[in-house]
Design an enzyme around this catalytic site. Structure first.
Site, mmCIF file in Angstrom:
data_model
loop_
_atom_site.group_PDB
_atom_site.id
_atom_site.type_symbol
_atom_site.label_atom_id
_atom_site.label_comp_id
_atom_site.label_asym_id
_atom_site.label_seq_id
_atom_site.Cartn_x
_atom_site.Cartn_y
_atom_site.Cartn_z
ATOM 1 N N TYR A 1 0.833 -1.211 0.000
ATOM 2 C CA TYR A 1 0.000 0.000 0.000
ATOM 3 C C TYR A 1 0.870 1.264 0.000
ATOM 4 C CZ TYR A 1 -5.116 0.547 0.308
ATOM 5 O OH TYR A 1 -6.443 0.727 0.025
ATOM 6 N N GLU B 1 2.293 6.398 -7.057
ATOM 7 C CA GLU B 1 1.236 7.266 -7.598
ATOM 8 C C GLU B 1 1.572 8.740 -7.370
ATOM 9 O OE1 GLU B 1 -2.595 5.939 -6.041
ATOM 10 O OE2 GLU B 1 -2.059 3.865 -6.454
HETATM 11 C C1 LIG Z 1 -11.296 12.302 -8.542
HETATM 12 C C2 LIG Z 1 -9.960 12.127 -7.959
HETATM 13 C C3 LIG Z 1 -9.912 11.122 -6.882
HETATM 14 C C4 LIG Z 1 -8.620 11.154 -6.176
HETATM 15 C C5 LIG Z 1 -8.705 10.519 -4.834
HETATM 16 C C6 LIG Z 1 -7.432 10.547 -4.135
HETATM 17 C C7 LIG Z 1 -7.514 9.702 -2.905
HETATM 18 C C8 LIG Z 1 -6.265 9.080 -2.592
HETATM 19 C C9 LIG Z 1 -6.256 8.130 -1.461
HETATM 20 C C10 LIG Z 1 -6.286 6.678 -1.905
HETATM 21 C C11 LIG Z 1 -4.992 6.072 -2.079
HETATM 22 C C12 LIG Z 1 -5.153 4.695 -2.696
HETATM 23 C C13 LIG Z 1 -3.924 4.291 -3.312
HETATM 24 C C14 LIG Z 1 -3.998 2.900 -3.928
HETATM 25 O O1 LIG Z 1 -4.400 3.012 -5.272
HETATM 26 C C15 LIG Z 1 -2.681 2.292 -3.842
HETATM 27 C C16 LIG Z 1 -2.753 0.809 -3.967
HETATM 28 O O2 LIG Z 1 -3.742 0.159 -4.137
HETATM 29 S S1 LIG Z 1 -1.292 0.078 -3.819
HETATM 30 C C17 LIG Z 1 -1.625 -1.648 -3.771
HETATM 31 C C18 LIG Z 1 -1.974 -2.137 -2.401
HETATM 32 N N1 LIG Z 1 -3.354 -2.024 -2.250
HETATM 33 C C19 LIG Z 1 -4.071 -2.841 -1.495
HETATM 34 O O3 LIG Z 1 -3.599 -3.760 -0.862
HETATM 35 C C20 LIG Z 1 -5.498 -2.549 -1.507
HETATM 36 C C21 LIG Z 1 -6.082 -3.010 -0.238
HETATM 37 N N2 LIG Z 1 -7.376 -2.454 -0.135
HETATM 38 C C22 LIG Z 1 -8.411 -3.140 -0.410
HETATM 39 O O4 LIG Z 1 -8.371 -4.295 -0.738
HETATM 40 C C23 LIG Z 1 -9.632 -2.322 -0.303
HETATM 41 O O5 LIG Z 1 -9.768 -1.786 0.942
HETATM 42 C C24 LIG Z 1 -10.907 -2.947 -0.815
HETATM 43 C C25 LIG Z 1 -10.702 -3.314 -2.256
HETATM 44 C C26 LIG Z 1 -11.945 -1.864 -0.784
HETATM 45 C C27 LIG Z 1 -11.359 -4.186 -0.024
HETATM 46 O O6 LIG Z 1 -12.075 -3.848 1.083
HETATM 47 P P1 LIG Z 1 -12.384 -4.770 2.328
HETATM 48 O O7 LIG Z 1 -11.117 -5.064 3.007
HETATM 49 O O8 LIG Z 1 -13.426 -4.092 3.093
HETATM 50 O O9 LIG Z 1 -12.981 -6.004 1.709
HETATM 51 P P2 LIG Z 1 -12.591 -7.509 1.833
HETATM 52 O O10 LIG Z 1 -11.708 -7.837 0.734
HETATM 53 O O11 LIG Z 1 -12.160 -7.937 3.214
HETATM 54 O O12 LIG Z 1 -14.043 -8.112 1.598
HETATM 55 C C28 LIG Z 1 -15.125 -7.961 2.514
HETATM 56 C C29 LIG Z 1 -16.136 -9.054 2.247
HETATM 57 O O13 LIG Z 1 -16.676 -8.934 0.935
HETATM 58 C C30 LIG Z 1 -16.300 -10.040 0.162
HETATM 59 N N3 LIG Z 1 -15.971 -9.573 -1.184
HETATM 60 C C31 LIG Z 1 -15.492 -8.374 -1.498
HETATM 61 N N4 LIG Z 1 -15.298 -8.285 -2.809
HETATM 62 C C32 LIG Z 1 -15.632 -9.475 -3.316
HETATM 63 C C33 LIG Z 1 -15.633 -10.020 -4.610
HETATM 64 N N5 LIG Z 1 -15.209 -9.323 -5.683
HETATM 65 N N6 LIG Z 1 -16.059 -11.284 -4.777
HETATM 66 C C34 LIG Z 1 -16.475 -12.024 -3.719
HETATM 67 N N7 LIG Z 1 -16.504 -11.567 -2.457
HETATM 68 C C35 LIG Z 1 -16.084 -10.304 -2.267
HETATM 69 C C36 LIG Z 1 -15.110 -10.634 0.867
HETATM 70 O O14 LIG Z 1 -14.906 -11.983 0.591
HETATM 71 C C37 LIG Z 1 -15.506 -10.397 2.300
HETATM 72 O O15 LIG Z 1 -16.482 -11.340 2.665
HETATM 73 P P3 LIG Z 1 -16.594 -11.917 4.137
HETATM 74 O O16 LIG Z 1 -16.766 -10.739 5.034
HETATM 75 O O17 LIG Z 1 -17.750 -12.835 4.070
HETATM 76 O O18 LIG Z 1 -15.309 -12.637 4.383
#
Ligand SMILES: CCCCCCCCCCCCC[C@@H](O)CC(=O)SCCNC(=O)CCNC(=O)[C@H](O)C(C)(C)COP(=O)(O)OP(=O)(O)OC[C@H]1O[C@@H](n2cnc3c(N)ncnc32)[C@H](O)[C@@H]1OP(=O)(O)O
Length: 242
Positions: free
Chosen positions: A164, A171
């Site tokens: 992250y 970026e």
């Molecule tokens: C208009 C201009 C806008 C400019 C904005 C500027 C803002 C800048 C700030 C942001 C900076 C971000 C920078 C970023 O781009 C840099 C990177 O990404 S670097 C790479 C490293 N990144 C990561 O590791 C990303 C980690 N983050 C995440 O994964 C996210 O938080 C997220 C994708 C949102 C995931 O969220 P969360 O942790 O809440 O979800 P879970 O994965 O734990 O899932 C929760 C439950 O839902 C089920 N689920 C979710 N998605 C799916 C799917 N596609 N298919 C099936 N099931 C899914 C998951 O299994 C969980 O279920 P359960 O609770 O039953 O276990």
């Protein structure tokens, strides 16, 4: 009275059937979506590795994978929809910020400002995104199949600790590198006087975007740390932003 009870039971049965059908359709769609996304990011990983091995330089790498990257990263917008309609239990806000910042990087920075495409920082965030997304989408796929190998679960909730911040550095460095070109070309900017009587300066907008990482990124990072404690250590966590 008896007929009233029967009607109620029938209604409940119908509602349950509808819910089951909906959940089967949602699971089938998520399965397709996650497999397609894992495959897409794997294609990107292979293409980037091949390019670097063949050419021995990162120059031209972005151009060679740009189409595929734009397609799969834009496709990820559907994830905001998944949260909004409630087929995944993730916050719309967290997912929205994550996906929109990526879409912004892809379309409004690297696609629009050619001069930054060969920066090392672009390769940095591309590699970080690719590793993260292959892990994340395979995590979801195997979870849906109820056969999640521990190393994928471990990778999903540990790699981000380093990935992250690295992604954010890549970026921010890329946006910073874009600033002089944006200022020189006056791109996406609107100067006064004009018929709408509105002025917009993309250069300053980019500075605001860079500054917005300061309040937003820690929230995403701490969200992931909470998820990590919940999934890997079984802690019960109450989310405030749902
Ligand atoms: C208009 C201009 C806008 C400019 C904005 C500027 C803002 C800048 C700030 C942001 C900076 C971000 C920078 C970023 O781009 C840099 C990177 O990404 S670097 C790479 C490293 N990144 C990561 O590791 C990303 C980690 N983050 C995440 O994964 C996210 O938080 C997220 C994708 C949102 C995931 O969220 P969360 O942790 O809440 O979800 P879970 O994965 O734990 O899932 C929760 C439950 O839902 C089920 N689920 C979710 N998605 C799916 C799917 N596609 N298919 C099936 N099931 C899914 C998951 O299994 C969980 O279920 P359960 O609770 O039953 O276990």
């Amino acid at each position: 009275m008896a007929s009233g009870e029967e009607d109620g039971a029938l209604e409940e049965k119908e509602t349950n059937n509808k819910k089951r059908t909906k959940s089967i359709i949602a699971t089938a769609w998520l399965m397709f979506y996650n497999i397609a996304m894992t495959a897409g990011w794997l294609v990107l990983a292979v293409a980037m590795t091949r390019f670097y091995l063949q050419k021995g330089t990162h120059k031209g790498l972005y151009r060679s994978i740009a189409r595929t990257l734009k397609f799969f990263q834009t496709f990820a917008l559907l994830e905001v929809g998944h949260c909004a309609i409630g087929i995944v239990r993730t916050s719309v806000i967290v997912t929205g910020v994550q996906v929109c910042s990526r879409i912004f990087m892809v379309w409004f920075i690297t696609h629009s400002i050619r001069q930054v495409q060969n920066q090392e920082s672009v390769i940095l965030f591309l590699v970080v995104w690719t590793v993260t997304e292959i892990t994340r989408y395979s995590f979801y796929t195997f979870s849906l199949l109820n056969h999640l190998p521990y190393f994928i679960k471990w990778a999903r909730y540990n790699l981000f600790i380093v990935m992250y911040p690295l992604g954010v550095i890549g970026e921010l460095m890329t946006i910073y590198a874009a600033l002089p070109y944006v200022r020189k070309a006056g791109m996406y900017s609107l100067r006064l006087p004009n018929k709408y009587n509105v002025s917009f300066d993309y250069y300053y907008f980019l500075i605001i975007v860079m500054l917005s990482y300061i309040p937003l990124f820690p929230q995403l990072y701490f969200h992931m740390l909470r998820q990590r404690r919940k999934v890997l250590h079984g802690e019960v966590i109450v989310e405030k932003d749902e």
